[in-house]
Design an enzyme around this catalytic site. Structure first.
Site, mmCIF file in Angstrom:
data_model
loop_
_atom_site.group_PDB
_atom_site.id
_atom_site.type_symbol
_atom_site.label_atom_id
_atom_site.label_comp_id
_atom_site.label_asym_id
_atom_site.label_seq_id
_atom_site.Cartn_x
_atom_site.Cartn_y
_atom_site.Cartn_z
ATOM 1 N N ARG A 270 -5.320 7.957 -8.017
ATOM 2 C CA ARG A 270 -4.081 7.037 -7.306
ATOM 3 C C ARG A 270 -3.161 6.411 -8.569
ATOM 4 O O ARG A 270 -2.082 6.354 -8.153
ATOM 5 C CB ARG A 270 -4.923 5.914 -6.616
ATOM 6 C CG ARG A 270 -5.323 6.352 -5.265
ATOM 7 C CD ARG A 270 -5.368 5.267 -4.208
ATOM 8 N NE ARG A 270 -6.400 5.423 -3.183
ATOM 9 C CZ ARG A 270 -6.387 6.221 -1.997
ATOM 10 N NH1 ARG A 270 -5.389 6.689 -1.864
ATOM 11 N NH2 ARG A 270 -7.479 6.204 -1.314
ATOM 12 N N PHE B 225 -3.890 20.842 -2.864
ATOM 13 C CA PHE B 225 -4.429 19.481 -2.979
ATOM 14 C C PHE B 225 -3.933 18.725 -4.216
ATOM 15 O O PHE B 225 -4.037 19.014 -5.343
ATOM 16 C CB PHE B 225 -6.047 19.378 -2.931
ATOM 17 C CG PHE B 225 -6.488 18.126 -2.584
ATOM 18 C CD1 PHE B 225 -6.545 17.573 -1.109
ATOM 19 C CD2 PHE B 225 -6.867 17.307 -3.488
ATOM 20 C CE1 PHE B 225 -6.666 16.350 -0.833
ATOM 21 C CE2 PHE B 225 -7.262 15.799 -3.025
ATOM 22 C CZ PHE B 225 -7.102 15.419 -1.903
ATOM 23 N N VAL B 226 -3.109 17.674 -3.737
ATOM 24 C CA VAL B 226 -2.433 17.232 -4.842
ATOM 25 C C VAL B 226 -2.944 15.653 -4.980
ATOM 26 O O VAL B 226 -3.376 15.208 -4.099
ATOM 27 C CB VAL B 226 -0.979 17.200 -4.722
ATOM 28 C CG1 VAL B 226 -0.276 18.557 -4.991
ATOM 29 C CG2 VAL B 226 -0.595 16.594 -3.444
ATOM 30 N N LYS C 229 3.840 19.070 3.314
ATOM 31 C CA LYS C 229 3.462 20.283 3.179
ATOM 32 C C LYS C 229 3.773 21.127 4.225
ATOM 33 O O LYS C 229 3.182 21.196 5.414
ATOM 34 C CB LYS C 229 1.781 20.414 2.808
ATOM 35 C CG LYS C 229 1.253 19.682 1.677
ATOM 36 C CD LYS C 229 -0.177 19.647 1.601
ATOM 37 C CE LYS C 229 -0.953 18.887 0.608
ATOM 38 N NZ LYS C 229 -2.288 18.800 0.772
ATOM 39 N N LYS D 74 -4.563 3.944 1.870
ATOM 40 C CA LYS D 74 -4.144 3.458 0.868
ATOM 41 C C LYS D 74 -3.090 4.046 0.208
ATOM 42 O O LYS D 74 -2.333 3.576 -0.775
ATOM 43 C CB LYS D 74 -5.408 3.300 -0.174
ATOM 44 C CG LYS D 74 -6.307 2.666 0.396
ATOM 45 C CD LYS D 74 -7.764 2.641 -0.681
ATOM 46 C CE LYS D 74 -9.082 2.175 -0.216
ATOM 47 N NZ LYS D 74 -10.329 2.528 -1.005
ATOM 48 N N GLY D 75 -2.877 5.524 0.465
ATOM 49 C CA GLY D 75 -2.110 6.297 -0.023
ATOM 50 C C GLY D 75 -0.542 5.875 -0.491
ATOM 51 O O GLY D 75 -0.030 6.069 -1.661
ATOM 52 N N ASP E 271 -5.319 10.191 -3.701
ATOM 53 C CA ASP E 271 -6.553 10.298 -4.502
ATOM 54 C C ASP E 271 -7.476 11.400 -4.283
ATOM 55 O O ASP E 271 -7.002 12.301 -3.042
ATOM 56 C CB ASP E 271 -7.216 9.058 -4.115
ATOM 57 C CG ASP E 271 -7.874 9.289 -2.632
ATOM 58 O OD1 ASP E 271 -6.962 9.466 -1.784
ATOM 59 O OD2 ASP E 271 -9.139 9.052 -2.358
ATOM 60 N N GLU F 154 5.003 6.873 4.134
ATOM 61 C CA GLU F 154 3.743 7.458 3.890
ATOM 62 C C GLU F 154 3.768 8.135 2.752
ATOM 63 O O GLU F 154 5.034 8.662 2.159
ATOM 64 C CB GLU F 154 3.835 8.870 5.013
ATOM 65 C CG GLU F 154 2.815 8.362 6.277
ATOM 66 C CD GLU F 154 1.154 8.488 5.543
ATOM 67 O OE1 GLU F 154 0.845 8.182 4.400
ATOM 68 O OE2 GLU F 154 0.591 9.084 6.374
ATOM 69 N N ASP G 12 0.495 16.176 5.785
ATOM 70 C CA ASP G 12 -0.181 17.447 5.524
ATOM 71 C C ASP G 12 -0.270 18.204 6.777
ATOM 72 O O ASP G 12 0.562 18.828 7.360
ATOM 73 C CB ASP G 12 -1.627 17.118 4.887
ATOM 74 C CG ASP G 12 -2.577 18.186 4.406
ATOM 75 O OD1 ASP G 12 -1.953 19.217 4.567
ATOM 76 O OD2 ASP G 12 -3.544 18.172 4.292
HETATM 77 P P1 IMP Z 1 -2.665 14.524 7.479
HETATM 78 O O1 IMP Z 1 -3.247 13.931 8.913
HETATM 79 O O2 IMP Z 1 -3.299 15.874 7.580
HETATM 80 O O3 IMP Z 1 -1.097 14.947 7.658
HETATM 81 O O4 IMP Z 1 -3.061 13.935 6.335
HETATM 82 C C1 IMP Z 1 -2.525 12.388 6.136
HETATM 83 C C2 IMP Z 1 -3.549 11.848 5.069
HETATM 84 O O5 IMP Z 1 -4.395 12.726 4.499
HETATM 85 C C3 IMP Z 1 -2.334 11.507 3.848
HETATM 86 O O6 IMP Z 1 -1.707 10.308 4.269
HETATM 87 C C4 IMP Z 1 -3.185 11.398 2.743
HETATM 88 O O7 IMP Z 1 -3.885 10.188 2.692
HETATM 89 C C5 IMP Z 1 -4.381 12.457 2.984
HETATM 90 N N1 IMP Z 1 -3.680 13.924 2.143
HETATM 91 C C6 IMP Z 1 -3.272 14.921 2.616
HETATM 92 N N2 IMP Z 1 -2.934 15.814 1.940
HETATM 93 C C7 IMP Z 1 -3.403 15.202 0.802
HETATM 94 C C8 IMP Z 1 -3.358 15.641 -0.581
HETATM 95 O O8 IMP Z 1 -3.001 16.970 -0.796
HETATM 96 N N3 IMP Z 1 -4.072 14.940 -1.609
HETATM 97 C C9 IMP Z 1 -4.442 13.520 -1.249
HETATM 98 N N4 IMP Z 1 -4.401 13.172 -0.029
HETATM 99 C C10 IMP Z 1 -4.012 13.895 0.965
HETATM 100 MG MG MG Z 2 -6.778 9.957 1.143
#
Ligand code: IMP
Ligand code: MG
Length: 183
Positions: free
Chosen positions: A169, A156-157, A135, A47-48, A163, A103, A107
């Site tokens: 959100r 964590f943001v 990040k 959803k982000g 969210d 996106e 992270d």
């Molecule tokens: P990744 O697979 O670790 O790169 O993370 C992907 C998903 O995790 C993102 O599309 C977000 O939905 C969620 N996410 C990662 N970091 C954060 C954060 O700091 N706050 C909120 N959601 C996050």
């Molecule tokens: Mg999320």
């Protein structure tokens, strides 16, 4: 929702609404130049990405259909699990399309690396990534992200689509969540 209205839940505002708007205008101009004359498809990761998609798509000075995919990798935790689950698949056939994945944040990069592999197997003509936030120090896998809004520290943001347990959100800015909220 404005940051001032939930001040106690936030420890710092990292990126303001205005900074985001300016950055998206800049990225939209670059994307329009790079994809001139091409069949561009914007794919948002729910959803982000719903907020960045809404603003980026409107900043984009060219035609581009929009599709969404819903995956989940986090649950209600603040750490990436690397386990990706498709909750809603695309409606669009990717054959011959120039796909731009929109996106909210990169992270660990695990979600995107999984998605990129998945999309490549569906015959897209090209695949690039636009991420509002990244990040760099949290990366577990390298992602070639052509369009990055802001590099941020490993915290964590929330806000602007992001969210914590489905809250925040609708916050206008991107802010660091105060540790007392999740610990
Ligand atoms: P990744 O697979 O670790 O790169 O993370 C992907 C998903 O995790 C993102 O599309 C977000 O939905 C969620 N996410 C990662 N970091 C954060 C954060 O700091 N706050 C909120 N959601 C996050
Ligand atoms: Mg999320």
């Amino acid at each position: 929702m404005r940051a001032a209205e939930i001040q106690d839940d936030l420890s710092e505002i990292l990126v303001t609404e205005e900074q985001i708007r300016e950055k998206l205008d800049e990225l939209a101009a670059r994307v329009a130049a790079d994809y001139a004359g091409k069949d561009l498809l914007l794919v948002g990761v729910l959803k982000g990405a719903f907020v960045v998609m809404a603003d980026f798509a409107r900043a984009l000075p060219m035609h581009a259909p929009i599709d969404f995919m819903a995956v989940s990798s986090y649950g209600a935790s603040t750490k990436s699990s690397g386990v990706v689950q498709i909750r809603k698949d695309l409606d669009t056939d990717l054959h011959g399309k120039h796909v731009l994945i929109v996106e909210d944040i990169i992270d660990s990069g695990l979600t995107l690396s999984w998605l990129l592999e998945n999309f490549e197997s569906r015959g897209a003509e090209s695949i690039e990534v636009l991420a509002l936030l990244r990040k760099p120090e949290a990366a577990k896998v390298h992602i070639d992200c052509k369009y990055v809004g802001f590099d941020i520290p490993t915290e964590f943001v929330v806000g602007y689509g992001l969210d914590y347990a489905e809250r925040y959100r609708n916050l206008r800015d991107v802010a660091v969540l105060a540790p007392h909220v999740y610990s």
